[in-house]
Structure formats: C-alpha cells, structure tokens
Design a protein around this motif. Structure first.
Motif, PDB file in Angstrom:
ATOM      1  N   TYR A 242      -2.728 -15.564  -6.187  1.00  0.00           N
ATOM      2  CA  TYR A 242      -1.380 -14.998  -6.090  1.00  0.00           C
ATOM      3  C   TYR A 242      -1.367 -13.625  -5.410  1.00  0.00           C
ATOM      4  O   TYR A 242      -0.314 -13.016  -5.270  1.00  0.00           O
ATOM      5  CB  TYR A 242      -0.757 -14.881  -7.482  1.00  0.00           C
ATOM      6  N   PHE A 243      -2.538 -13.176  -4.994  1.00  0.00           N
ATOM      7  CA  PHE A 243      -2.607 -11.857  -4.358  1.00  0.00           C
ATOM      8  C   PHE A 243      -2.229 -11.959  -2.882  1.00  0.00           C
ATOM      9  O   PHE A 243      -2.673 -12.864  -2.177  1.00  0.00           O
ATOM     10  CB  PHE A 243      -4.022 -11.295  -4.496  1.00  0.00           C
ATOM     11  N   LYS A 244      -1.400 -11.065  -2.405  1.00  0.00           N
ATOM     12  CA  LYS A 244      -0.979 -11.025  -1.005  1.00  0.00           C
ATOM     13  C   LYS A 244      -1.508  -9.750  -0.371  1.00  0.00           C
ATOM     14  O   LYS A 244      -1.324  -8.664  -0.901  1.00  0.00           O
ATOM     15  CB  LYS A 244       0.545 -11.068  -0.896  1.00  0.00           C
ATOM     16  N   GLU A 245      -2.131  -9.920   0.804  1.00  0.00           N
ATOM     17  CA  GLU A 245      -2.694  -8.761   1.499  1.00  0.00           C
ATOM     18  C   GLU A 245      -1.633  -7.734   1.857  1.00  0.00           C
ATOM     19  O   GLU A 245      -1.868  -6.547   1.851  1.00  0.00           O
ATOM     20  CB  GLU A 245      -3.414  -9.222   2.772  1.00  0.00           C
ATOM     21  N   ASN A 246      -0.412  -8.235   2.181  1.00  0.00           N
ATOM     22  CA  ASN A 246       0.665  -7.309   2.560  1.00  0.00           C
ATOM     23  C   ASN A 246       1.088  -6.405   1.411  1.00  0.00           C
ATOM     24  O   ASN A 246       1.666  -5.342   1.620  1.00  0.00           O
ATOM     25  CB  ASN A 246       1.888  -8.088   3.051  1.00  0.00           C
ATOM     26  N   SER A 248      -0.985  -5.111  -0.598  1.00  0.00           N
ATOM     27  CA  SER A 248      -2.133  -4.286  -0.972  1.00  0.00           C
ATOM     28  C   SER A 248      -1.766  -2.822  -1.046  1.00  0.00           C
ATOM     29  O   SER A 248      -1.099  -2.285  -0.173  1.00  0.00           O
ATOM     30  CB  SER A 248      -3.261  -4.490   0.037  1.00  0.00           C
ATOM     31  N   LEU A 249      -2.213  -2.173  -2.092  1.00  0.00           N
ATOM     32  CA  LEU A 249      -1.967  -0.737  -2.243  1.00  0.00           C
ATOM     33  C   LEU A 249      -2.679   0.054  -1.163  1.00  0.00           C
ATOM     34  O   LEU A 249      -2.190   1.071  -0.684  1.00  0.00           O
ATOM     35  CB  LEU A 249      -2.432  -0.280  -3.622  1.00  0.00           C
ATOM     36  N   LEU A 250      -3.858  -0.458  -0.778  1.00  0.00           N
ATOM     37  CA  LEU A 250      -4.614   0.253   0.247  1.00  0.00           C
ATOM     38  C   LEU A 250      -3.886   0.226   1.576  1.00  0.00           C
ATOM     39  O   LEU A 250      -3.871   1.211   2.307  1.00  0.00           O
ATOM     40  CB  LEU A 250      -6.003  -0.377   0.394  1.00  0.00           C
ATOM     41  N   LYS A 251      -3.263  -0.918   1.910  1.00  0.00           N
ATOM     42  CA  LYS A 251      -2.515  -0.999   3.164  1.00  0.00           C
ATOM     43  C   LYS A 251      -1.296  -0.095   3.116  1.00  0.00           C
ATOM     44  O   LYS A 251      -0.939   0.539   4.096  1.00  0.00           O
ATOM     45  CB  LYS A 251      -2.102  -2.440   3.437  1.00  0.00           C
ATOM     46  N   ALA A 252      -0.665  -0.058   1.967  1.00  0.00           N
ATOM     47  CA  ALA A 252       0.495   0.822   1.816  1.00  0.00           C
ATOM     48  C   ALA A 252       0.091   2.268   2.001  1.00  0.00           C
ATOM     49  O   ALA A 252       0.778   3.053   2.655  1.00  0.00           O
ATOM     50  CB  ALA A 252       1.123   0.615   0.440  1.00  0.00           C
ATOM     51  N   ARG A 253      -1.066   2.608   1.425  1.00  0.00           N
ATOM     52  CA  ARG A 253      -1.551   3.972   1.597  1.00  0.00           C
ATOM     53  C   ARG A 253      -1.876   4.256   3.057  1.00  0.00           C
ATOM     54  O   ARG A 253      -1.611   5.329   3.572  1.00  0.00           O
ATOM     55  CB  ARG A 253      -2.790   4.190   0.739  1.00  0.00           C
ATOM     56  N   GLY A 254      -2.464   3.234   3.746  1.00  0.00           N
ATOM     57  CA  GLY A 254      -2.773   3.408   5.156  1.00  0.00           C
ATOM     58  C   GLY A 254      -1.528   3.631   5.996  1.00  0.00           C
ATOM     59  O   GLY A 254      -1.515   4.467   6.901  1.00  0.00           O
ATOM     60  N   LYS A 255      -0.461   2.869   5.666  1.00  0.00           N
ATOM     61  CA  LYS A 255       0.798   3.059   6.384  1.00  0.00           C
ATOM     62  C   LYS A 255       1.369   4.444   6.142  1.00  0.00           C
ATOM     63  O   LYS A 255       1.902   5.077   7.047  1.00  0.00           O
ATOM     64  CB  LYS A 255       1.800   1.992   5.955  1.00  0.00           C
ATOM     65  N   ASP A 256       1.266   4.891   4.927  1.00  0.00           N
ATOM     66  CA  ASP A 256       1.767   6.240   4.611  1.00  0.00           C
ATOM     67  C   ASP A 256       1.008   7.295   5.396  1.00  0.00           C
ATOM     68  O   ASP A 256       1.587   8.246   5.920  1.00  0.00           O
ATOM     69  CB  ASP A 256       1.626   6.513   3.107  1.00  0.00           C
ATOM     70  N   LEU A 257      -0.317   7.114   5.476  1.00  0.00           N
ATOM     71  CA  LEU A 257      -1.124   8.066   6.242  1.00  0.00           C
ATOM     72  C   LEU A 257      -0.761   8.031   7.714  1.00  0.00           C
ATOM     73  O   LEU A 257      -0.711   9.067   8.388  1.00  0.00           O
ATOM     74  CB  LEU A 257      -2.611   7.745   6.064  1.00  0.00           C
ATOM     75  N   ALA A 258      -0.494   6.805   8.232  1.00  0.00           N
ATOM     76  CA  ALA A 258      -0.106   6.675   9.633  1.00  0.00           C
ATOM     77  C   ALA A 258       1.216   7.387   9.901  1.00  0.00           C
ATOM     78  O   ALA A 258       1.394   8.056  10.912  1.00  0.00           O
ATOM     79  CB  ALA A 258       0.004   5.201  10.011  1.00  0.00           C
ATOM     80  N   LYS A 259       2.162   7.222   8.968  1.00  0.00           N
ATOM     81  CA  LYS A 259       3.453   7.897   9.114  1.00  0.00           C
ATOM     82  C   LYS A 259       3.286   9.416   9.114  1.00  0.00           C
ATOM     83  O   LYS A 259       3.902  10.124   9.896  1.00  0.00           O
ATOM     84  CB  LYS A 259       4.391   7.481   7.978  1.00  0.00           C
ATOM     85  N   ILE A 260       2.418   9.876   8.247  1.00  0.00           N
ATOM     86  CA  ILE A 260       2.178  11.326   8.160  1.00  0.00           C
ATOM     87  C   ILE A 260       1.595  11.844   9.465  1.00  0.00           C
ATOM     88  O   ILE A 260       2.004  12.874   9.993  1.00  0.00           O
ATOM     89  CB  ILE A 260       1.243  11.645   6.981  1.00  0.00           C
ATOM     90  N   SER A 261       0.609  11.089  10.045  1.00  0.00           N
ATOM     91  CA  SER A 261      -0.014  11.531  11.292  1.00  0.00           C
ATOM     92  C   SER A 261       0.990  11.509  12.440  1.00  0.00           C
ATOM     93  O   SER A 261       1.010  12.393  13.288  1.00  0.00           O
ATOM     94  CB  SER A 261      -1.215  10.648  11.612  1.00  0.00           C
ATOM     95  N   GLU A 262       1.857  10.461  12.497  1.00  0.00           N
ATOM     96  CA  GLU A 262       2.882  10.392  13.534  1.00  0.00           C
ATOM     97  C   GLU A 262       3.852  11.565  13.427  1.00  0.00           C
ATOM     98  O   GLU A 262       4.231  12.171  14.436  1.00  0.00           O
ATOM     99  CB  GLU A 262       3.645   9.072  13.422  1.00  0.00           C
ATOM    100  N   ASN A 263       4.232  11.877  12.217  1.00  0.00           N
ATOM    101  CA  ASN A 263       5.167  12.997  12.019  1.00  0.00           C
ATOM    102  C   ASN A 263       4.551  14.319  12.465  1.00  0.00           C
ATOM    103  O   ASN A 263       5.228  15.150  13.080  1.00  0.00           O
ATOM    104  CB  ASN A 263       5.571  13.084  10.550  1.00  0.00           C
ATOM    105  N   THR A 264       3.276  14.498  12.165  1.00  0.00           N
ATOM    106  CA  THR A 264       2.623  15.748  12.573  1.00  0.00           C
ATOM    107  C   THR A 264       2.521  15.849  14.084  1.00  0.00           C
ATOM    108  O   THR A 264       2.715  16.920  14.669  1.00  0.00           O
ATOM    109  CB  THR A 264       1.225  15.835  11.953  1.00  0.00           C
TER     110      THR A 264
END
Length: 313
Positions: A242-246, A248-264
């Motif tokens: 029942y686990f979905k890769e989408n 994933s907490l790690l992917k969510a964290r990665g997206k957040d980091l990507a957003k932060i880098s884009e904003n900077t």
C-alpha cells in the motif's frame, strides 16, 4: 548420701526452672498482638503494588481473631500468604517481645501475555500469575500461542531489550505468528522485525541495528511491512503493497529543498538586476557632468596659445 543430695538438688532445680518456664510461656502466650506489634516489609527491588500492608494485616487478623500469641499458628499463616498469586516468598516469625514480623517478596512481571483471549503476567522465573483489578504494572506486551517452556527465554529477551537503549527505543511489543516465528513490534512505521526463534538474539538485534543505521534512516519507514533477520548473515525485507513512492516523505522533503533553492536563485537574480539598473541610472549623470569641465579647460588653454603666437611675430 552425698550423691542422693546432689541428685535431689538437680531435680528440684529442674522442677523450679520448668515451673518458671511454663509460667513465662503462659504469660507470653497471653500477650496481645496489637497493630503496632505487626511489622510488614516488602523486599522486592522493583516497586510493585499487587498487595499492600493493609491486605497482609487483614490476613493476620483473620487467621488470629483473638490476637493472642498463643492462638497464632505461624506455619499456617505463612502458608496462607505464600498462596497469594502475586507473592514470590513470605517469611513469618515472632520476636521475644511478642512482635510479629512478616517479610514478603512480591512477583515482578517481566511481560504481560495475551494468550487465547486471556491476559496474565509472567515473572523472571517463568511463573504465571493473574492481573490485578487495582494495579497494572508497566511491562512488555506479548501476544500469541507462547508455550510455557518458552517463558524463560522470552523473559531473557525482554530483559535484554530493557537494558539496551537502541532496542528499548525501537521495540514496544512481541508477537508469535501462526508459523511459530517471533516478531518484534516497532515504534516507527508499521513494519515488524522477524526474528524466528529465541536463539542468537544478540546477533539478530545487532543485524537489525546495522540495517537501521546504514539504510533505513535514509528511507521512509512506511515502505516496509516486514524486515527479517532470522536468516544467518542476511536481511530480507518485504515491501508494503500500500506504499506509494509519490507519498514518500523523502521525496516531499526533496521537493521542498528544490523550492528553497529555486527561490534563492530567483532572489539573487533580482538583486543582480536591481544593481545593474542602478548602475545604468547613475552612469549618464557622470558623463554629462564631465563634458562642461573639459570645455572649461580648453577655454583656459586658448589665451596661452595666443600669447605665444604674438611673441613669435
């Protein structure tokens, strides 16, 4: 004649001593065992409260209604207290001053077992005793069809978990499945740690610890439904269907980091554009101010040239 007198003296002395002894015993037997002459001591290292001093005093008074020393049957009283399910051992004795002493050691549960719909405690010796209506002792919960000959090893496993900081943090329960394999229930995620039998526990826990520190800390705990360490020199994992890769907490964290880098990056670009625009605005003003100074210098130099020409003439 002398020997007869000696024998007579000895007989008279014995009779007097016997009379005095019987008188003392009669007087001692008639003494009352008041509440302040009853001493109850609980000798267990870990504090448990299945029975208390009040319960023991009630048993003493019930066994000796007259409260006289002579009416108290100490072996019978000791037997009654030892028959209590939560009592491991009891020692009852009287002092010469008529004080009744009761040294009691209660059973300390190592784990609580849920078996065939019934709950009961098991102590370090592997002895079962019922749960109390008035007191619940905090301990490891075990479920499944656990056999009595496994109690001792299971108690050793629980004690090892309690003494190890890593195990105590991760393992919150133990279950035995239909295949007679033991599983450790964890506090993180919904996965179980399959250990199989109760042999080589230290080696199996060490294998799981290595897996956590080198791999699981970088993964989402919800990704697995089972981590098996029962096989020698290998770890087998079962994925959660029942686990979905989408998700994933790690992917969510990665997206957040990507957003932060884009904003900077965008902020830095805006700052650069602002600086360039400021330079462009200030640059024309400086060039316009420079031209009048050059003209004035040229005008001042002209009269000097005219004087030189007049001298030549």
């Amino acid at each position: 004649m002398k020997n007869k007198y000696r024998i007579l003296k000895i007989v008279i002395t014995v009779i007097i001593l016997g009379f005095l002894l019987s008188f003392s015993l009669k007087k001692f037997s008639g003494q009352k065992i008041t509440d302040n002459k009853i001493s109850v001591r609980m000798n267990e290292k870990t504090p448990v409260y299945f029975i208390d001093e009040k319960d023991i005093r009630e048993i003493v008074n019930k066994e000796n209604p007259s409260r006289k020393v002579g009416d108290l049957n100490i072996p019978e009283l000791e037997k009654k207290i030892n028959a209590l399910p939560a009592v491991d051992s009891a020692n009852v004795y009287l002092n010469l001053n008529g004080k009744l002493n009761l040294d009691i050691k209660q059973r300390v549960p190592v784990f609580r077992l849920n078996k065939d719909g019934k709950d009961f405690y098991v102590d370090e010796k592997g002895v079962e005793f019922p749960i109390s209506k008035t007191y619940s002792h905090p301990c490891m919960l075990v479920t499944g069809n656990v056999k009595k000959d496994e109690y001792q090893k299971l108690a050793e496993l629980v004690e090892k978990i309690d003494k190890d900081d890593f195990s105590k943090k991760y393992f919150i329960g133990i279950s035995k499945d239909r295949n007679n394999d033991y599983n450790l229930l964890t506090s993180e995620g919904n996965y179980k740690v399959e250990i199989g039998d109760l042999d080589n526990i230290d080696f199996k826990v060490k294998g799981f610890k290595t897996f956590v520190e080198k791999y699981l800390v970088y993964q989402d705990a919800q990704k697995y439904s089972m981590i098996s360490v029962k096989y020698q020199n290998q770890i087998v994992t079962t994925l959660n269907p029942y686990f979905k890769e989408n998700d994933s907490l790690l992917k969510a964290r990665g997206k957040d980091l990507a957003k932060i880098s884009e904003n900077t990056i965008l902020k830095k670009e805006k700052q650069l554009v602002a600086k360039v625009s400021e330079i462009k605005k200030t640059a024309p003003a400086k060039t316009q101010a420079a031209k009048p100074k050059e003209v004035r210098k040229a005008e001042k130099k002209a009269p000097a040239n005219q004087k030189q020409r007049q001298k030549l003439k």
